[in-house]
Design a protein around this motif. Structure first.
Motif, PDB file in Angstrom:
ATOM      1  N   LYS A  58      -0.059  30.492  -0.307  1.00  0.00           N
ATOM      2  CA  LYS A  58      -1.035  29.744   0.471  1.00  0.00           C
ATOM      3  C   LYS A  58      -1.098  28.269   0.061  1.00  0.00           C
ATOM      4  O   LYS A  58      -1.000  27.931  -1.113  1.00  0.00           O
ATOM      5  CB  LYS A  58      -2.428  30.353   0.301  1.00  0.00           C
ATOM      6  CG  LYS A  58      -2.570  31.773   0.822  1.00  0.00           C
ATOM      7  CD  LYS A  58      -2.506  31.825   2.335  1.00  0.00           C
ATOM      8  CE  LYS A  58      -2.871  33.211   2.864  1.00  0.00           C
ATOM      9  NZ  LYS A  58      -2.016  34.288   2.372  1.00  0.00           N
ATOM     10  N   ASN A  59      -1.251  27.425   1.075  1.00  0.00           N
ATOM     11  CA  ASN A  59      -1.557  26.006   0.881  1.00  0.00           C
ATOM     12  C   ASN A  59      -2.794  25.696   1.718  1.00  0.00           C
ATOM     13  O   ASN A  59      -2.687  25.179   2.828  1.00  0.00           O
ATOM     14  CB  ASN A  59      -0.380  25.130   1.337  1.00  0.00           C
ATOM     15  CG  ASN A  59       0.772  25.142   0.369  1.00  0.00           C
ATOM     16  OD1 ASN A  59       0.730  24.516  -0.685  1.00  0.00           O
ATOM     17  ND2 ASN A  59       1.821  25.874   0.714  1.00  0.00           N
ATOM     18  N   ASN A  60      -3.945  26.053   1.204  1.00  0.00           N
ATOM     19  CA  ASN A  60      -5.161  25.942   2.011  1.00  0.00           C
ATOM     20  C   ASN A  60      -6.283  25.177   1.317  1.00  0.00           C
ATOM     21  O   ASN A  60      -7.461  25.337   1.644  1.00  0.00           O
ATOM     22  CB  ASN A  60      -5.659  27.336   2.421  1.00  0.00           C
ATOM     23  CG  ASN A  60      -6.024  28.195   1.217  1.00  0.00           C
ATOM     24  OD1 ASN A  60      -5.913  27.767   0.066  1.00  0.00           O
ATOM     25  ND2 ASN A  60      -6.474  29.418   1.477  1.00  0.00           N
ATOM     26  N   GLY A 165      -3.549  26.828  -3.454  1.00  0.00           N
ATOM     27  CA  GLY A 165      -4.310  27.678  -2.550  1.00  0.00           C
ATOM     28  C   GLY A 165      -5.340  28.536  -3.259  1.00  0.00           C
ATOM     29  O   GLY A 165      -5.271  28.756  -4.476  1.00  0.00           O
ATOM     30  N   LEU A 166      -6.288  29.044  -2.480  1.00  0.00           N
ATOM     31  CA  LEU A 166      -7.353  29.892  -3.000  1.00  0.00           C
ATOM     32  C   LEU A 166      -7.788  30.860  -1.914  1.00  0.00           C
ATOM     33  O   LEU A 166      -7.965  30.492  -0.757  1.00  0.00           O
ATOM     34  CB  LEU A 166      -8.541  29.033  -3.441  1.00  0.00           C
ATOM     35  CG  LEU A 166      -9.794  29.760  -3.941  1.00  0.00           C
ATOM     36  CD1 LEU A 166      -9.495  30.500  -5.239  1.00  0.00           C
ATOM     37  CD2 LEU A 166     -10.935  28.770  -4.134  1.00  0.00           C
ATOM     38  N   GLU A 167      -7.962  32.123  -2.286  1.00  0.00           N
ATOM     39  CA  GLU A 167      -8.387  33.137  -1.324  1.00  0.00           C
ATOM     40  C   GLU A 167      -9.140  34.253  -2.046  1.00  0.00           C
ATOM     41  O   GLU A 167      -8.783  34.626  -3.165  1.00  0.00           O
ATOM     42  CB  GLU A 167      -7.178  33.722  -0.584  1.00  0.00           C
ATOM     43  CG  GLU A 167      -7.546  34.675   0.534  1.00  0.00           C
ATOM     44  CD  GLU A 167      -6.319  35.179   1.276  1.00  0.00           C
ATOM     45  OE1 GLU A 167      -6.367  35.264   2.507  1.00  0.00           O
ATOM     46  OE2 GLU A 167      -5.315  35.496   0.616  1.00  0.00           O
ATOM     47  N   THR A 168     -10.168  34.760  -1.404  1.00  0.00           N
ATOM     48  CA  THR A 168     -10.933  35.879  -1.957  1.00  0.00           C
ATOM     49  C   THR A 168     -10.950  37.014  -0.950  1.00  0.00           C
ATOM     50  O   THR A 168     -11.321  36.827   0.212  1.00  0.00           O
ATOM     51  CB  THR A 168     -12.374  35.457  -2.282  1.00  0.00           C
ATOM     52  OG1 THR A 168     -12.354  34.395  -3.235  1.00  0.00           O
ATOM     53  CG2 THR A 168     -13.158  36.632  -2.861  1.00  0.00           C
ATOM     54  N   ASN A 169     -10.508  38.207  -1.387  1.00  0.00           N
ATOM     55  CA  ASN A 169     -10.559  39.386  -0.519  1.00  0.00           C
ATOM     56  C   ASN A 169     -10.453  40.649  -1.363  1.00  0.00           C
ATOM     57  O   ASN A 169      -9.862  40.648  -2.435  1.00  0.00           O
ATOM     58  CB  ASN A 169      -9.429  39.370   0.525  1.00  0.00           C
ATOM     59  CG  ASN A 169      -8.071  39.151  -0.098  1.00  0.00           C
ATOM     60  OD1 ASN A 169      -7.752  39.734  -1.133  1.00  0.00           O
ATOM     61  ND2 ASN A 169      -7.257  38.310   0.515  1.00  0.00           N
TER      62      ASN A 169
END
Length: 209
Positions: A58-60, A165-169
């Motif tokens: 991810k690049n967010n 990137g960073l994501e939480t799930n």
């Protein structure tokens, strides 16, 4: 006459064998030189990096200007000081005064932001690349509070870190980035999975010795 012919034939065979050996050695040297890759450079060999890994990279996040509060600065400085003091206790080679070389901050639409503080030993400026540090304290903030941090280092050499990137799930938080430690077999793009059970790094590249 037969003796002369035999001598000439033997000489030709020996010369041919020597030439083939030299060519083999030259080919081996060239192959070995290709494997001696500088981490973080564009000259990476294909067999060191697995393109099938991190397909969900991810690049967010977006880098933003951020004025560090005194409390936040003291918090991260304290983490860095404890880390380097513990390293010094384990090995006197890693003793020395450190300074904050750089800091970066990233915004994510989820409300969680990333930070990265680069620290280096004093008087190391001439020996170290501009983007490098001795170690990084990086992590996540939410509503002005630090919810997670970790430290990556290469105290005997230098290390570069760039967060992407960073994501939480599913009760997990994932940080994506790129890392280039000088003395480590693992480097390149990475995925850090943070859960209640463990924090797990997965790297795209592994140096072949």
């Amino acid at each position: 006459m037969k003796t002369a012919v035999l001598i000439i034939s033997t000489f030709i065979i020996l010369t041919s064998c020597k030439t083939e050996t030299e060519q083999t050695n030259l080919t081996t040297e060239k192959t070995d030189s290709l494997k001696q890759t500088v981490k973080g450079s564009d000259a990476q060999t294909d067999n060191e990096c697995d393109s099938t890994k991190l397909r969900d990279f991810k690049n967010n996040i977006q880098e933003v200007e951020y004025k560090i509060s005194e409390d936040f600065q003291n918090e991260i400085d304290s983490i860095a000081t404890v880390f380097i003091n513990n390293a010094c206790k384990k090995d006197s080679l890693f003793c020395g005064e450190i300074y904050l070389k750089d800091h970066k901050h990233y915004h994510n639409a989820s409300g969680q932001d990333l930070f990265s503080f680069a620290y280096a030993f004093k008087n190391s400026e001439k020996e170290m690349e501009q983007e490098s540090a001795s170690f990084f304290v990086f992590g996540i903030t939410q509503n002005g509070k630090t919810t997670f941090f970790d430290i990556v280092d290469d105290l005997i050499g230098e290390i570069q870190l760039k967060l992407s990137g960073l994501e939480t799930n599913n009760n997990e938080t994932i940080i994506w980035g790129e890392m280039s430690p000088y003395f480590s077999p693992d480097y390149g793009k990475f995925k850090l999975t943070i859960s209640k059970k463990e924090n797990k790094y997965e790297f795209q590249c592994k140096q072949i010795n």
